[in-house]
Design a protein around this motif. Structure first.
Motif, PDB file in Angstrom:
ATOM      1  N   ALA A 125      17.367   0.589 -19.860  1.00  0.00           N
ATOM      2  CA  ALA A 125      18.593   0.499 -19.061  1.00  0.00           C
ATOM      3  C   ALA A 125      19.459   1.744 -19.240  1.00  0.00           C
ATOM      4  CB  ALA A 125      19.386  -0.741 -19.460  1.00  0.00           C
ATOM      5  N   THR A 126      20.015   2.225 -18.152  1.00  0.00           N
ATOM      6  CA  THR A 126      20.878   3.404 -18.230  1.00  0.00           C
ATOM      7  C   THR A 126      22.151   3.118 -19.034  1.00  0.00           C
ATOM      8  OG1 THR A 126      21.894   2.846 -16.111  1.00  0.00           O
ATOM      9  CG2 THR A 126      20.022   4.365 -16.060  1.00  0.00           C
ATOM     10  N   ALA A 127      22.567   1.860 -19.079  1.00  0.00           N
ATOM     11  CA  ALA A 127      23.772   1.490 -19.825  1.00  0.00           C
ATOM     12  C   ALA A 127      23.613   1.731 -21.324  1.00  0.00           C
ATOM     13  CB  ALA A 127      24.116   0.018 -19.576  1.00  0.00           C
ATOM     14  N   ASP A 128      22.374   1.857 -21.797  1.00  0.00           N
ATOM     15  CA  ASP A 128      22.113   2.052 -23.226  1.00  0.00           C
ATOM     16  C   ASP A 128      21.961   3.516 -23.614  1.00  0.00           C
ATOM     17  OD1 ASP A 128      22.153  -0.716 -23.626  1.00  0.00           O
ATOM     18  OD2 ASP A 128      20.012  -0.893 -23.178  1.00  0.00           O
ATOM     19  N   LEU A 129      22.195   4.414 -22.683  1.00  0.00           N
ATOM     20  CA  LEU A 129      22.068   5.838 -22.964  1.00  0.00           C
ATOM     21  C   LEU A 129      23.324   6.388 -23.639  1.00  0.00           C
ATOM     22  CD1 LEU A 129      20.507   7.134 -19.626  1.00  0.00           C
ATOM     23  CD2 LEU A 129      19.330   6.772 -21.807  1.00  0.00           C
ATOM     24  N   TRP A 130      23.148   7.440 -24.416  1.00  0.00           N
ATOM     25  CA  TRP A 130      24.283   8.183 -24.955  1.00  0.00           C
ATOM     26  C   TRP A 130      24.938   8.936 -23.794  1.00  0.00           C
ATOM     27  CZ3 TRP A 130      23.419  11.065 -30.210  1.00  0.00           C
ATOM     28  CH2 TRP A 130      23.002  10.158 -31.187  1.00  0.00           C
ATOM     29  N   PRO A 131      26.231   9.307 -23.914  1.00  0.00           N
ATOM     30  CA  PRO A 131      26.893  10.061 -22.835  1.00  0.00           C
ATOM     31  C   PRO A 131      26.153  11.354 -22.469  1.00  0.00           C
ATOM     32  CG  PRO A 131      28.530   9.222 -24.351  1.00  0.00           C
ATOM     33  CD  PRO A 131      27.187   8.927 -24.969  1.00  0.00           C
ATOM     34  N   SER A 132      25.588  12.029 -23.454  1.00  0.00           N
ATOM     35  CA  SER A 132      24.848  13.268 -23.178  1.00  0.00           C
ATOM     36  C   SER A 132      23.604  12.986 -22.338  1.00  0.00           C
ATOM     37  CB  SER A 132      24.456  13.951 -24.488  1.00  0.00           C
ATOM     38  OG  SER A 132      23.702  13.056 -25.313  1.00  0.00           O
ATOM     39  N   GLU A 133      22.906  11.903 -22.651  1.00  0.00           N
ATOM     40  CA  GLU A 133      21.720  11.520 -21.871  1.00  0.00           C
ATOM     41  C   GLU A 133      22.113  11.096 -20.468  1.00  0.00           C
ATOM     42  OE1 GLU A 133      18.677   9.473 -24.966  1.00  0.00           O
ATOM     43  OE2 GLU A 133      20.661   8.536 -24.825  1.00  0.00           O
ATOM     44  N   ASP A 134      23.215  10.375 -20.373  1.00  0.00           N
ATOM     45  CA  ASP A 134      23.689   9.923 -19.071  1.00  0.00           C
ATOM     46  C   ASP A 134      24.021  11.118 -18.173  1.00  0.00           C
ATOM     47  OD1 ASP A 134      24.442   7.751 -17.286  1.00  0.00           O
ATOM     48  OD2 ASP A 134      26.498   8.466 -17.580  1.00  0.00           O
ATOM     49  N   LEU A 135      24.614  12.151 -18.753  1.00  0.00           N
ATOM     50  CA  LEU A 135      24.929  13.359 -17.981  1.00  0.00           C
ATOM     51  C   LEU A 135      23.651  14.032 -17.490  1.00  0.00           C
ATOM     52  CD1 LEU A 135      26.973  15.450 -16.926  1.00  0.00           C
ATOM     53  CD2 LEU A 135      26.734  16.617 -19.138  1.00  0.00           C
ATOM     54  N   ALA A 136      22.684  14.189 -18.369  1.00  0.00           N
ATOM     55  CA  ALA A 136      21.425  14.833 -17.982  1.00  0.00           C
ATOM     56  C   ALA A 136      20.713  14.018 -16.904  1.00  0.00           C
ATOM     57  CB  ALA A 136      20.532  15.026 -19.203  1.00  0.00           C
ATOM     58  N   LEU A 137      20.685  12.714 -17.071  1.00  0.00           N
ATOM     59  CA  LEU A 137      20.044  11.849 -16.083  1.00  0.00           C
ATOM     60  C   LEU A 137      20.791  11.905 -14.752  1.00  0.00           C
ATOM     61  CD1 LEU A 137      17.856   9.713 -15.451  1.00  0.00           C
ATOM     62  CD2 LEU A 137      19.538   7.987 -16.164  1.00  0.00           C
ATOM     63  N   SER A 138      22.112  11.851 -14.797  1.00  0.00           N
ATOM     64  CA  SER A 138      22.915  11.935 -13.572  1.00  0.00           C
ATOM     65  C   SER A 138      22.659  13.245 -12.846  1.00  0.00           C
ATOM     66  CB  SER A 138      24.405  11.808 -13.886  1.00  0.00           C
ATOM     67  OG  SER A 138      24.694  10.522 -14.371  1.00  0.00           O
ATOM     68  N   ALA A 139      22.501  14.327 -13.602  1.00  0.00           N
ATOM     69  CA  ALA A 139      22.229  15.630 -12.993  1.00  0.00           C
ATOM     70  C   ALA A 139      20.894  15.601 -12.249  1.00  0.00           C
ATOM     71  CB  ALA A 139      22.231  16.716 -14.057  1.00  0.00           C
ATOM     72  N   MET A 140      19.874  15.029 -12.875  1.00  0.00           N
ATOM     73  CA  MET A 140      18.562  14.951 -12.215  1.00  0.00           C
ATOM     74  C   MET A 140      18.631  14.090 -10.955  1.00  0.00           C
ATOM     75  SD  MET A 140      15.786  14.761 -15.325  1.00  0.00           S
ATOM     76  CE  MET A 140      16.603  13.534 -16.343  1.00  0.00           C
ATOM     77  N   ARG A 141      19.281  12.954 -11.075  1.00  0.00           N
ATOM     78  CA  ARG A 141      19.370  12.045  -9.931  1.00  0.00           C
ATOM     79  C   ARG A 141      20.228  12.621  -8.814  1.00  0.00           C
ATOM     80  NH1 ARG A 141      19.654   5.918 -12.547  1.00  0.00           N
ATOM     81  NH2 ARG A 141      17.490   5.899 -13.284  1.00  0.00           N
ATOM     82  N   ASP A 142      21.334  13.280  -9.170  1.00  0.00           N
ATOM     83  CA  ASP A 142      22.189  13.902  -8.156  1.00  0.00           C
ATOM     84  C   ASP A 142      21.469  15.048  -7.441  1.00  0.00           C
ATOM     85  OD1 ASP A 142      24.230  12.159  -8.755  1.00  0.00           O
ATOM     86  OD2 ASP A 142      25.593  13.674  -9.550  1.00  0.00           O
ATOM     87  N   TRP A 143      20.687  15.816  -8.201  1.00  0.00           N
ATOM     88  CA  TRP A 143      19.920  16.911  -7.600  1.00  0.00           C
ATOM     89  C   TRP A 143      18.989  16.359  -6.530  1.00  0.00           C
ATOM     90  CZ3 TRP A 143      14.848  18.262  -6.884  1.00  0.00           C
ATOM     91  CH2 TRP A 143      14.576  19.582  -6.536  1.00  0.00           C
ATOM     92  N   LEU A 144      18.256  15.327  -6.881  1.00  0.00           N
ATOM     93  CA  LEU A 144      17.299  14.751  -5.937  1.00  0.00           C
ATOM     94  C   LEU A 144      18.013  14.181  -4.709  1.00  0.00           C
ATOM     95  CD1 LEU A 144      14.368  14.150  -5.310  1.00  0.00           C
ATOM     96  CD2 LEU A 144      14.639  11.983  -6.524  1.00  0.00           C
ATOM     97  N   GLU A 145      19.126  13.514  -4.928  1.00  0.00           N
ATOM     98  CA  GLU A 145      19.877  12.947  -3.802  1.00  0.00           C
ATOM     99  C   GLU A 145      20.367  14.047  -2.863  1.00  0.00           C
ATOM    100  OE1 GLU A 145      21.404  10.068  -1.344  1.00  0.00           O
ATOM    101  OE2 GLU A 145      20.076   9.812  -3.049  1.00  0.00           O
ATOM    102  N   ALA A 146      20.855  15.141  -3.429  1.00  0.00           N
ATOM    103  CA  ALA A 146      21.319  16.255  -2.597  1.00  0.00           C
ATOM    104  C   ALA A 146      20.171  16.839  -1.782  1.00  0.00           C
ATOM    105  CB  ALA A 146      21.954  17.331  -3.477  1.00  0.00           C
TER     106      ALA A 146
END
Length: 162
Positions: A17-38
């Motif tokens: 679950a993404t809710a269990d990630l550290w803030p640093s991991e959440d940022l990296a994951l958000s970056a990957m997902r945002d890149w793909l969405e763009a």
């Protein structure tokens, strides 16, 4: 008699679950997902990534993420499972990428490369991707964003500097 530990186990302990990630991991994951969405929307992913990474004060990290994902898009062995921003779960590929990023940040480039090569990328792709992961790791560390190394069976994360 010795045994060989499969690289896959190095990211097997990542949370589902993404809710269990550290803030640093959440940022990296958000970056990957945002890149793909763009990319899917026909937008320049650097604009979106620049805004995301400006929050923690590392706008240059957008270039590292962009380069990483362009290398992955060109050299992946299969269609990489990067999910939408709203998905509450991590894919196995996302877990693998977070693991490789943590290893690169921890100064373990060989292990990071092997993690990328464990089915995801060809050797040359993994070598090109590694440079981006190391750059991203340095920038995140400069902002105090440490990616935890997670180990199979421990159920806990260890900060990358240990």
């Amino acid at each position: 008699m010795g045994h060989i530990q499969r690289t896959a186990s190095s990211y097997a302990s990542y949370p589902q679950a993404t809710a269990d990630l550290w803030p640093s991991e959440d940022l990296a994951l958000s970056a990957m997902r945002d890149w793909l969405e763009a990319v899917r929307q026909g937008e320049d992913p650097l604009v979106r990534l620049g805004r995301l990474m400006a929050g923690p004060g590392i706008p240059d990290a957008a270039l590292s993420v962009d380069h990483l994902l362009r290398v992955i898009a060109r050299t992946a062995r299969w269609r990489v499972d990067i999910r939408c921003a709203r998905c509450p779960y991590l894919s196995r590929d996302e877990q693998r990428l977070l693991c490789a990023a943590a290893l690169a940040q921890a100064g373990q480039p060989m292990r990071a490369r092997v993690t990328l090569q464990s089915g995801l990328l060809r050797r040359q792709g993994a070598e090109f991707a590694l440079a981006s992961l190391e750059g991203l790791g340095r920038l995140m560390r400069s902002a105090g964003l440490i990616l935890p190394r997670r180990f199979a069976g421990q159920g806990v994360a260890q900060p990358a500097w240990l």
